[in-house]
Design an enzyme around this catalytic site. Structure first.
Site, PDB file in Angstrom:
ATOM      1  N   ASP A 154       2.667  -0.251 -10.133  1.00 20.04           N
ATOM      2  CA  ASP A 154       2.781   0.799  -9.123  1.00 20.04           C
ATOM      3  C   ASP A 154       2.656   2.187  -9.758  1.00 20.04           C
ATOM      4  O   ASP A 154       3.621   2.698 -10.338  1.00 20.04           O
ATOM      5  CB  ASP A 154       4.143   0.644  -8.412  1.00 20.04           C
ATOM      6  CG  ASP A 154       4.381   1.749  -7.401  1.00 20.04           C
ATOM      7  OD1 ASP A 154       5.553   2.051  -7.109  1.00 20.04           O
ATOM      8  OD2 ASP A 154       3.382   2.322  -6.919  1.00 20.04           O
ATOM      9  N   SER A 158      -8.741  16.654  -3.583  1.00 17.75           N
ATOM     10  CA  SER A 158     -10.124  16.362  -3.206  1.00 17.75           C
ATOM     11  C   SER A 158     -10.672  17.562  -2.442  1.00 17.75           C
ATOM     12  O   SER A 158      -9.976  18.104  -1.574  1.00 17.75           O
ATOM     13  CB  SER A 158     -10.167  15.123  -2.307  1.00 17.75           C
ATOM     14  OG  SER A 158     -11.436  15.023  -1.665  1.00 17.75           O
TER      15      SER A 158
HETATM   16  C1  LIG Z   1      11.294   7.287  -7.579  1.00 23.31           C
HETATM   17  C2  LIG Z   1      10.884   6.873  -6.212  1.00 23.31           C
HETATM   18  C3  LIG Z   1       9.397   6.656  -6.081  1.00 23.31           C
HETATM   19  C4  LIG Z   1       8.690   7.905  -6.541  1.00 23.31           C
HETATM   20  C5  LIG Z   1       8.989   6.258  -4.668  1.00 23.31           C
HETATM   21  N1  LIG Z   1       7.568   5.902  -4.659  1.00 23.31           N
HETATM   22  C6  LIG Z   1       7.028   5.334  -3.558  1.00 23.31           C
HETATM   23  O1  LIG Z   1       7.661   5.104  -2.542  1.00 23.31           O
HETATM   24  C7  LIG Z   1       5.558   4.994  -3.603  1.00 23.31           C
HETATM   25  C8  LIG Z   1       5.392   3.611  -4.160  1.00 23.31           C
HETATM   26  O2  LIG Z   1       4.036   3.472  -4.533  1.00 23.31           O
HETATM   27  C9  LIG Z   1       5.776   2.485  -3.177  1.00 23.31           C
HETATM   28  C10 LIG Z   1       5.610   1.143  -3.874  1.00 23.31           C
HETATM   29  C11 LIG Z   1       5.821  -0.047  -2.947  1.00 23.31           C
HETATM   30  C12 LIG Z   1       7.301  -0.189  -2.549  1.00 23.31           C
HETATM   31  C13 LIG Z   1       7.566  -1.467  -1.746  1.00 23.31           C
HETATM   32  C14 LIG Z   1       7.089  -2.704  -2.494  1.00 23.31           C
HETATM   33  C15 LIG Z   1       5.650  -2.603  -2.876  1.00 23.31           C
HETATM   34  C16 LIG Z   1       5.359  -1.313  -3.656  1.00 23.31           C
HETATM   35  N2  LIG Z   1       4.850   2.583  -2.037  1.00 23.31           N
HETATM   36  C17 LIG Z   1       5.337   2.741  -0.773  1.00 23.31           C
HETATM   37  O3  LIG Z   1       6.498   2.676  -0.459  1.00 23.31           O
HETATM   38  C18 LIG Z   1       4.250   3.081   0.257  1.00 23.31           C
HETATM   39  C19 LIG Z   1       4.467   2.505   1.568  1.00 23.31           C
HETATM   40  N3  LIG Z   1       4.510   1.052   1.507  1.00 23.31           N
HETATM   41  C20 LIG Z   1       3.385   0.319   1.561  1.00 23.31           C
HETATM   42  O4  LIG Z   1       2.259   0.756   1.549  1.00 23.31           O
HETATM   43  C21 LIG Z   1       3.659  -1.183   1.621  1.00 23.31           C
HETATM   44  C22 LIG Z   1       3.504  -1.775   0.258  1.00 23.31           C
HETATM   45  C23 LIG Z   1       3.945  -3.182   0.325  1.00 23.31           C
HETATM   46  C24 LIG Z   1       3.018  -4.162   0.139  1.00 23.31           C
HETATM   47  C25 LIG Z   1       3.392  -5.516   0.204  1.00 23.31           C
HETATM   48  C26 LIG Z   1       4.713  -5.847   0.475  1.00 23.31           C
HETATM   49  C27 LIG Z   1       5.666  -4.813   0.693  1.00 23.31           C
HETATM   50  C28 LIG Z   1       5.266  -3.493   0.631  1.00 23.31           C
HETATM   51  N4  LIG Z   1       2.729  -1.813   2.583  1.00 23.31           N
HETATM   52  C29 LIG Z   1       3.093  -1.800   3.856  1.00 23.31           C
HETATM   53  O5  LIG Z   1       4.059  -1.160   4.250  1.00 23.31           O
HETATM   54  N5  LIG Z   1       2.333  -2.570   4.684  1.00 23.31           N
HETATM   55  C30 LIG Z   1       2.790  -2.809   6.038  1.00 23.31           C
HETATM   56  C31 LIG Z   1       1.768  -2.289   6.994  1.00 23.31           C
HETATM   57  C32 LIG Z   1       0.465  -3.043   6.715  1.00 23.31           C
HETATM   58  N6  LIG Z   1      -0.530  -2.579   7.668  1.00 23.31           N
HETATM   59  C33 LIG Z   1       0.022  -2.744   5.270  1.00 23.31           C
HETATM   60  C34 LIG Z   1       1.083  -3.233   4.312  1.00 23.31           C
HETATM   61  C35 LIG Z   1       9.249   7.424  -3.720  1.00 23.31           C
HETATM   62  O6  LIG Z   1       8.395   8.236  -3.454  1.00 23.31           O
HETATM   63  N7  LIG Z   1      10.469   7.431  -3.174  1.00 23.31           N
HETATM   64  C36 LIG Z   1      10.945   8.559  -2.373  1.00 23.31           C
HETATM   65  C37 LIG Z   1      11.156   8.160  -0.945  1.00 23.31           C
HETATM   66  C38 LIG Z   1      12.346   7.718  -0.482  1.00 23.31           C
HETATM   67  N8  LIG Z   1      12.582   7.376   0.811  1.00 23.31           N
HETATM   68  C39 LIG Z   1      11.511   7.421   1.632  1.00 23.31           C
HETATM   69  C40 LIG Z   1      11.711   7.026   3.080  1.00 23.31           C
HETATM   70  N9  LIG Z   1      10.270   7.865   1.305  1.00 23.31           N
HETATM   71  C41 LIG Z   1      10.117   8.188  -0.029  1.00 23.31           C
HETATM   72  N10 LIG Z   1       8.896   8.544  -0.438  1.00 23.31           N
END
Ligand SMILES: CC[C@H](C)[C@H](NC(=O)C[C@H](O)[C@H](CC1CCCCC1)NC(=O)CCNC(=O)[C@H](Cc1ccccc1)NC(=O)N1CCC(N)CC1)C(=O)NCc1cnc(C)nc1N
Length: 330
Positions: free
Chosen positions: A35, A199
């Site tokens: 990630d 971009s």
């Molecule tokens: C140190 C924290 C760190 C930087 C954190 N970084 C991220 O959130 C980005 C990071 O790339 C994370 C990494 C994910 C986490 C879940 C498990 C898979 C990896 N990405 C996301 O959260 C983006 C949104 N989620 C997604 O894109 C997930 C990923 C996933 C895939 C398969 C199974 C489960 C989840 N996919 C979906 O939600 N999907 C459902 C909808 C479908 N059409 C597509 C798939 C952050 O910004 N957190 C602050 C934060 C807190 N609270 C919130 C509400 N927002 C925030 N941004």
């Protein structure tokens, strides 16, 4: 000086890409989500309640002769989709492909949210963002990449994610066989801990590029391509029958005909997201309507170039030059 490569597997609809790693002595094999949008290496562990584990492999620090508890250290992380996890910290040997870091901070989960419990294929996350946003307290820890980058031929890694097929992450080298033509380079702003870039513009289908700065992060951990509302609206206006579906929480449109391509600029180059990669997945079993792979970034504060964008290209994450390179796949 070293280099390494590891294959990553696409889940159904490319929803996430899972990659094998091994931890400890003797090696314990887990499969995690690489990630670039976060900077913690955390795994399911024997310290969790059994009810929170449903099929995942777990890390057992007591079964590793090289594990060493980082006394007093804890971590807690929340992600953009609202999922979260927390726990304590061990130093242990971590190997990816043929690359080994002997004293990598391994964050053992004691608690994970239901989204993780319900994702049976995913044993944890390996953060490839900048270590400045690692959540370990009182002392934030380095990512695997930060720990190994000075031993690599070059301080960079590449992501070659594929549509419905295994992709690969390479460390320390740019594989000339992986791309054609020239790589378009753009500077990275790492001040928020992300691989962030701007971009210069975009185009819908075959129309001319529009000048419109889009600042966002290259994030392998986000499934979709999340862009400013005005850009998303301009794109879906070109599709007959496209509409915002509040039940689905995004734009939905008829799965056929294939929607127009989406093109975004990278410095002096362009990246094309083919229309057939924009129709992310059918929303119903009748396969009539598709959920869009391009959705709005409203509320996040920046755009997210997630897997829908990244899997079109061969992407170089260059920590040495603090730049991102986008190349056309071979
Ligand atoms: C140190 C924290 C760190 C930087 C954190 N970084 C991220 O959130 C980005 C990071 O790339 C994370 C990494 C994910 C986490 C879940 C498990 C898979 C990896 N990405 C996301 O959260 C983006 C949104 N989620 C997604 O894109 C997930 C990923 C996933 C895939 C398969 C199974 C489960 C989840 N996919 C979906 O939600 N999907 C459902 C909808 C479908 N059409 C597509 C798939 C952050 O910004 N957190 C602050 C934060 C807190 N609270 C919130 C509400 N927002 C925030 N941004």
């Amino acid at each position: 000086r070293q280099t390494g490569t590891v294959e990553t597997d696409a889940e159904k609809h490319d929803v996430e890409y899972l990659t094998p790693i091994s931890i400890g002595t003797p090696p314990q094999n887990l499969i995690v989500d690489f990630d670039t949008g976060s900077s913690d290496l955390w795994v399911f562990s024997t310290e969790m309640a059994a009810k929170d584990i449903k099929g995942q492999a777990v890390y057992d620090p007591n079964n590793s002769s090289t594990s060493e508890k980082l006394q007093g250290s804890t971590w807690q992380i929340t992600y953009g989709d609202g999922s979260s996890s927390s726990g304590d910290v061990y130093l242990d040997t971590v190997t990816i492909g043929n690359l080994t870091v002997p004293n990598q901070a391994v964050e053992a989960a004691t608690k994970v949210s239901d989204e993780f419990t319900d994702d049976a294929n995913n044993d944890g996350l390996l953060g490839l963002g900048f270590s400045s946003i690692n959540t370990v307290q009182p002392t934030p820890q380095n990512t695997f990449f930060d720990n190994i980058k000075n031993n690599l031929d070059a301080p960079l890694f590449t992501a070659d994610l594929k549509h419905g097929a295994p992709g690969s992450y390479n460390f320390g080298y740019i594989d000339p066989a992986a791309y054609v033509g020239n790589i378009s380079w753009t500077p990275v702003d790492s001040s928020q801990g992300f691989w962030s870039f701007t971009s210069p513009g975009y185009a819908v289908g075959t129309e001319a590029m529009r000048n419109h700065s889009i600042s966002g992060i290259a994030d392998t951990g986000t499934t979709l391509l999340l862009l400013p509302k005005s850009v998303v609206k301009a794109y879906y206006e070109e599709i007959q029958g496209a509409q915002y579906d509040s039940n689905q929480g995004g734009y939905v449109f008829p799965c056929s005909p294939t929607p127009p391509d989406f093109v975004f600029g990278v410095s002096d180059g362009i990246v094309t997201v083919p229309g057939d990669m924009v129709s992310y997945a059918p929303v119903d079993s009748a396969n009539q309507d598709c959920f869009g792979g391009i959705q709005s970034d409203t509320g996040i504060g920046f755009s997210i170039f997630g897997d829908v964008a990244l899997k079109t290209s061969f992407v170089v994450f260059d920590a040495g030059g603090l730049q991102l390179g986008w190349g056309a796949k071979n």
